[in-house]
Design a protein around this motif. Structure first.
Motif, mmCIF file in Angstrom:
data_model
loop_
_atom_site.group_PDB
_atom_site.id
_atom_site.type_symbol
_atom_site.label_atom_id
_atom_site.label_comp_id
_atom_site.label_asym_id
_atom_site.label_seq_id
_atom_site.Cartn_x
_atom_site.Cartn_y
_atom_site.Cartn_z
ATOM 1 N N THR A 254 0.817 -1.216 0.000
ATOM 2 C CA THR A 254 0.000 0.000 0.000
ATOM 3 C C THR A 254 0.851 1.266 0.000
ATOM 4 O O THR A 254 0.359 2.339 -0.336
ATOM 5 N N ARG A 255 2.113 1.128 0.368
ATOM 6 C CA ARG A 255 3.018 2.283 0.300
ATOM 7 C C ARG A 255 3.241 2.730 -1.141
ATOM 8 O O ARG A 255 3.748 3.831 -1.386
ATOM 9 N N LEU A 256 2.898 1.861 -2.102
ATOM 10 C CA LEU A 256 3.046 2.208 -3.520
ATOM 11 C C LEU A 256 1.811 2.912 -4.067
ATOM 12 O O LEU A 256 1.773 3.264 -5.247
ATOM 13 N N GLY A 257 0.775 3.118 -3.232
ATOM 14 C CA GLY A 257 -0.455 3.751 -3.709
ATOM 15 C C GLY A 257 -0.212 5.111 -4.324
ATOM 16 O O GLY A 257 -0.788 5.457 -5.366
ATOM 17 N N VAL A 258 0.660 5.904 -3.699
ATOM 18 C CA VAL A 258 0.939 7.239 -4.222
ATOM 19 C C VAL A 258 1.620 7.159 -5.591
ATOM 20 O O VAL A 258 1.396 8.012 -6.461
ATOM 21 N N TYR A 259 2.432 6.104 -5.799
ATOM 22 C CA TYR A 259 3.110 5.965 -7.088
ATOM 23 C C TYR A 259 2.144 5.490 -8.178
ATOM 24 O O TYR A 259 2.290 5.844 -9.345
ATOM 25 N N ILE A 260 1.163 4.693 -7.772
ATOM 26 C CA ILE A 260 0.112 4.321 -8.730
ATOM 27 C C ILE A 260 -0.658 5.571 -9.139
ATOM 28 O O ILE A 260 -0.994 5.756 -10.319
ATOM 29 N N THR A 261 -0.907 6.470 -8.180
ATOM 30 C CA THR A 261 -1.579 7.732 -8.491
ATOM 31 C C THR A 261 -0.724 8.577 -9.423
ATOM 32 O O THR A 261 -1.230 9.174 -10.383
ATOM 33 N N HIS A 262 0.586 8.643 -9.157
ATOM 34 C CA HIS A 262 1.493 9.373 -10.053
ATOM 35 C C HIS A 262 1.447 8.789 -11.462
ATOM 36 O O HIS A 262 1.416 9.534 -12.452
ATOM 37 N N PHE A 263 1.443 7.477 -11.541
ATOM 38 C CA PHE A 263 1.406 6.817 -12.854
ATOM 39 C C PHE A 263 0.107 7.146 -13.578
ATOM 40 O O PHE A 263 0.095 7.363 -14.797
ATOM 41 N N SER A 264 -0.991 7.201 -12.830
ATOM 42 C CA SER A 264 -2.274 7.523 -13.461
ATOM 43 C C SER A 264 -2.268 8.943 -14.028
ATOM 44 O O SER A 264 -2.858 9.195 -15.085
ATOM 45 N N ILE A 265 -1.610 9.870 -13.331
ATOM 46 C CA ILE A 265 -1.509 11.241 -13.837
ATOM 47 C C ILE A 265 -0.751 11.261 -15.155
ATOM 48 O O ILE A 265 -1.124 11.974 -16.104
ATOM 49 N N LEU A 266 0.301 10.470 -15.247
ATOM 50 C CA LEU A 266 1.073 10.392 -16.501
ATOM 51 C C LEU A 266 0.220 9.803 -17.625
ATOM 52 O O LEU A 266 0.302 10.245 -18.776
ATOM 53 N N ILE A 267 -0.617 8.816 -17.299
ATOM 54 C CA ILE A 267 -1.513 8.247 -18.312
ATOM 55 C C ILE A 267 -2.495 9.313 -18.800
ATOM 56 O O ILE A 267 -2.736 9.458 -20.006
ATOM 57 N N ILE A 268 -3.049 10.086 -17.860
ATOM 58 C CA ILE A 268 -3.988 11.154 -18.226
ATOM 59 C C ILE A 268 -3.295 12.210 -19.083
ATOM 60 O O ILE A 268 -3.848 12.677 -20.086
ATOM 61 N N LEU A 269 -2.072 12.586 -18.713
ATOM 62 C CA LEU A 269 -1.315 13.549 -19.515
ATOM 63 C C LEU A 269 -1.047 13.015 -20.911
ATOM 64 O O LEU A 269 -1.136 13.763 -21.899
ATOM 65 N N LEU A 270 -0.733 11.711 -21.009
ATOM 66 C CA LEU A 270 -0.503 11.104 -22.325
ATOM 67 C C LEU A 270 -1.770 11.196 -23.174
ATOM 68 O O LEU A 270 -1.714 11.566 -24.354
ATOM 69 N N GLY A 271 -2.904 10.857 -22.575
ATOM 70 C CA GLY A 271 -4.169 10.953 -23.302
ATOM 71 C C GLY A 271 -4.461 12.378 -23.735
ATOM 72 O O GLY A 271 -4.945 12.610 -24.852
ATOM 73 N N ALA A 272 -4.161 13.353 -22.861
ATOM 74 C CA ALA A 272 -4.399 14.758 -23.195
ATOM 75 C C ALA A 272 -3.517 15.206 -24.351
ATOM 76 O O ALA A 272 -3.980 15.895 -25.275
ATOM 77 N N ILE A 273 -2.246 14.802 -24.334
ATOM 78 C CA ILE A 273 -1.319 15.204 -25.402
ATOM 79 C C ILE A 273 -1.706 14.547 -26.728
ATOM 80 O O ILE A 273 -1.633 15.172 -27.794
ATOM 81 N N ILE A 274 -2.143 13.282 -26.675
ATOM 82 C CA ILE A 274 -2.631 12.626 -27.901
ATOM 83 C C ILE A 274 -3.836 13.396 -28.457
ATOM 84 O O ILE A 274 -3.941 13.625 -29.674
ATOM 85 N N GLY A 275 -4.732 13.804 -27.559
ATOM 86 C CA GLY A 275 -5.883 14.587 -28.003
ATOM 87 C C GLY A 275 -5.482 15.918 -28.597
ATOM 88 O O GLY A 275 -6.070 16.379 -29.584
ATOM 89 N N ILE A 276 -4.443 16.566 -28.016
ATOM 90 C CA ILE A 276 -3.986 17.860 -28.513
ATOM 91 C C ILE A 276 -3.399 17.743 -29.914
ATOM 92 O O ILE A 276 -3.701 18.542 -30.810
ATOM 93 N N PHE A 277 -2.560 16.725 -30.135
ATOM 94 C CA PHE A 277 -1.854 16.620 -31.412
ATOM 95 C C PHE A 277 -2.662 15.902 -32.498
ATOM 96 O O PHE A 277 -2.489 16.186 -33.686
ATOM 97 N N PHE A 278 -3.510 14.977 -32.107
ATOM 98 C CA PHE A 278 -4.233 14.186 -33.108
ATOM 99 C C PHE A 278 -5.742 14.427 -33.082
ATOM 100 O O PHE A 278 -6.472 13.835 -33.873
ATOM 101 N N GLY A 279 -6.202 15.260 -32.160
ATOM 102 C CA GLY A 279 -7.625 15.550 -32.081
ATOM 103 C C GLY A 279 -7.980 16.823 -32.814
ATOM 104 O O GLY A 279 -7.165 17.426 -33.532
ATOM 105 N N PHE A 280 -9.211 17.236 -32.640
ATOM 106 C CA PHE A 280 -9.711 18.424 -33.311
ATOM 107 C C PHE A 280 -10.790 19.058 -32.450
ATOM 108 O O PHE A 280 -11.646 18.364 -31.906
ATOM 109 N N ASN A 281 -10.740 20.368 -32.323
ATOM 110 C CA ASN A 281 -11.747 21.098 -31.556
ATOM 111 C C ASN A 281 -12.165 22.303 -32.390
ATOM 112 O O ASN A 281 -11.394 23.248 -32.558
#
Length: 479
Positions: free
Chosen positions: A173-200
């Motif tokens: 459970t001491r790794l919970g914070v690192y799992i949270t950090h990893f999830s933030i990186l996944i969200i950032l990756l999704g956001a950057i993919i949306g920025i470069f390959f998406g359209f608004n």
């Protein structure tokens, strides 16, 4: 003591491993995101100028718009500086995690060991009880209680005057914070993919019109891969005010010449097709559309059945089963009447209070005339009991659609799921350790319980107390 001169790589590493840098970057991200939320992204300039007028006034708003536009706030999430901030945040998060991970992994991997008498005195949670009987007999009850009440499977060692039992649970459970950090990186990756390959972008689609493209903020066309048609647009208001309560559009998707989807969209109820989402964003009247509109009426003769008619401006209609004929003479999208003279005037270019002026005649002779207002049923009633309801003027309004394609959205959803798991582990689970010493004293055994928990210590203490009550009752019942 001799100081060590750090190289450039070490200095860069220390810079990105700084918690202060993380706080600064997070603050900058928060402030810019607030501004980007208030300012409508990729919207028509007039919309944001009206918004900025509320904050800065009509004189400063155009200048403020130009300043914000030059800084990239009108399309903030595609600006070079916002992407740079995201990359800095990701680098800081990764390096901070790597920098502190070895120490945490050591705690996670370290097996629980028996404690010496001196270390036993320093544990956070400590309880004692004296039970009758030899340690060998008491040990059976203690092991049962640990398994049943705490879900632990203890190990044991023989000591000079008895035994010591020890166990741990939840070191991961001491790794919970690192799992949270990893999830933030996944969200950032999704956001950057949306920025470069998406359209608004946006699309102002008149009623009855079809489009196979949307438009970016700078006016560039973006093919949709299919066509979208606006079948109808409606807006409802609060009471007699001109404040919109809700507005909706009926859209039809046409793919390869076939109508494949039809849906009414509202604010926060979009239409999605092939990864492209259409949001209800705005509305207005198509400039110069007066000749294209179709007036829709529901006509109910006195004591008769209701019929619906559709007419162009200047055309006539007949009230069923009568010789009365009505002719459309005038129209106002937002009618009001002068309180002094009673004369009508148009106060807005939106369809805020639409009205149509109709003259009625019977056998060629003028009978009566007047304004029929869409939003005021009292104006639908004619003097001789007939009802002419003004339903709509179809074909002169457009629906303003925000068009978004975001291929990274599923990665963002995945990151949110991983974040939920990480936060649950980090806040609701803890690393618990337990030691129990059994010391023989004449015809009894002193039981000394020591325990630690890195989170939610009070709950763990209550479980220790419950376990102790169970041990006492179980041991007494065995005698």
């Amino acid at each position: 003591m001799e100081k060590t001169n750090k190289g450039i790589v070490d200095k860069i590493w220390d810079f990105f491993a700084s918690v202060k840098l993380a706080i600064i970057i997070f603050a900058v991200l928060s402030i810019t995101s607030i501004i980007g939320t208030i300012i409508e992204q990729n919207a028509e300039p007039e919309r944001n100028i009206r918004l900025l007028t509320k904050f800065f006034g009509p004189d400063i708003a155009p200048t403020a718009f130009r300043v914000f536009d030059s800084l990239g706030f009108m399309d903030m999430y595609h600006s070079w500086w916002f992407i740079t901030i995201l990359l800095l945040f990701a680098a800081n998060l990764i390096i901070c995690s790597i920098h502190r991970l070895p120490k945490i992994l050591k705690l996670v991997r370290e097996p629980v060991k028996p404690l010496s008498e001196d270390h036993f005195k320093g544990v956070g949670i400590k309880r004692e009880v004296v039970l009758k009987g030899k340690p060998e007999k008491v040990k059976v009850t203690i092991e049962l209680a640990i398994k049943k009440m705490l879900g632990l499977n203890p190990s044991e060692i023989k000591e000079e005057k008895g035994y010591q039992l020890f166990s741990q649970k939840g070191s991961f459970t001491r790794l919970g914070v690192y799992i949270t950090h990893f999830s933030i990186l996944i969200i950032l990756l999704g956001a950057i993919i949306g920025i470069f390959f998406g359209f608004n972008g946006f699309l102002n689609l008149p009623e009855g019109e079809v489009s196979d493209v949307a438009f970016s903020r700078n006016g560039h066309e973006r093919p949709l891969g299919f066509s979208i048609r606006c079948d109808d647009f409606n807006v409802d208001f609060y009471g007699n005010s001109d404040m919109p309560k809700e507005y909706s559009s009926v859209l039809t998707v046409i793919d390869n010449g076939q109508e494949v989807l039809r849906k009414m969209i509202e604010v926060n109820v979009p239409l999605k097709y092939k990864g492209i989402t259409f949001y209800q964003s705005s509305y207005g009247i198509v400039p110069g559309s007066g000749d294209r509109g179709v007036f829709i009426f529901r006509i109910t003769p006195s004591g008769g059945k209701t019929e619906e008619v559709r007419l162009k401006f200047g055309e006539t209609f007949k009230i069923p089963n009568t010789d009365i004929t009505g002719k459309i003479e005038d129209f106002s999208p937002a009618i009001a009447f002068d309180q002094t003279t009673g004369r009508p005037f148009t106060y807005a270019e939106q369809m805020s209070n639409p009205a149509v002026y109709i003259s009625f005649s019977e056998k060629g002779k003028q009978k009566y005339s007047g304004w029929i207002l869409k939003r005021y049923p009292g104006t639908w009633n004619l003097p001789d009991g007939h009802i002419v309801e003004f339903v709509d003027l179809w074909g002169i309004q457009y629906t303003g659609l925000q068009v978004r394609r975001d291929p990274g959205v599923w990665i963002v959803y995945l990151g949110c799921i991983v974040m939920a798991i990480g936060l649950y582990i980090a806040f609701f689970m803890s690393h618990k350790r337990l030691w129990v010493r059994l010391i023989e004293e004449k015809n009894s055994t002193r039981v000394i319980i020591g325990a630690t928990a890195n989170k939610n210590r009070q709950a763990y203490e209550r479980r220790i107390e419950n376990m102790l009550d169970f041990i006492v009752k179980a041991h007494e019942g065995g005698h």
